[in-house]
Design a protein around this motif. Sequence first.
Motif, short mmCIF file in Angstrom:
data_model
loop_
_atom_site.label_atom_id
_atom_site.label_comp_id
_atom_site.label_asym_id
_atom_site.label_seq_id
_atom_site.Cartn_x
_atom_site.Cartn_y
_atom_site.Cartn_z
N PRO A 40 45.48 44.16 38.44
CA PRO A 40 45.56 44.66 39.82
C PRO A 40 46.35 45.96 39.91
N GLN A 56 53.09 42.57 39.76
CA GLN A 56 51.71 42.23 39.40
C GLN A 56 51.50 42.29 37.90
N TRP A 60 50.28 39.25 35.57
CA TRP A 60 49.14 39.43 34.67
C TRP A 60 49.53 39.04 33.24
#
Length: 97
Positions: A40, A56, A60
């Motif tokens: 993202p 993010q 991830w």
Amino acid sequence: MSSTGAGGEIGRFLTIADAAEILAVDVATVDGLVRSGELPAIRVGTSGPWRIERAQLEVWIEMQYEETRVGVAWHEGEFSNIVELSGARSSRLRPVD
């Protein structure tokens, strides 16, 4: 160019180069992950640079660890050699019409 502040702390958003450095991969790899939607990211403006939120990236990374754990556990499990369950493709299996 790094997005670290005067105190050496990384800000909320990372450049693709910063993320590549953290992951110890080349910039093209991270760019591909961002463009595919796997990692993202947001674009600053309509055609500006990509930015990856540090939180993010951490999520991830954890997802990659979990995917690896699941894959290893599956391949070591008692059903890993069953083609229908493993997701492997076999030329013997034909779609049902």
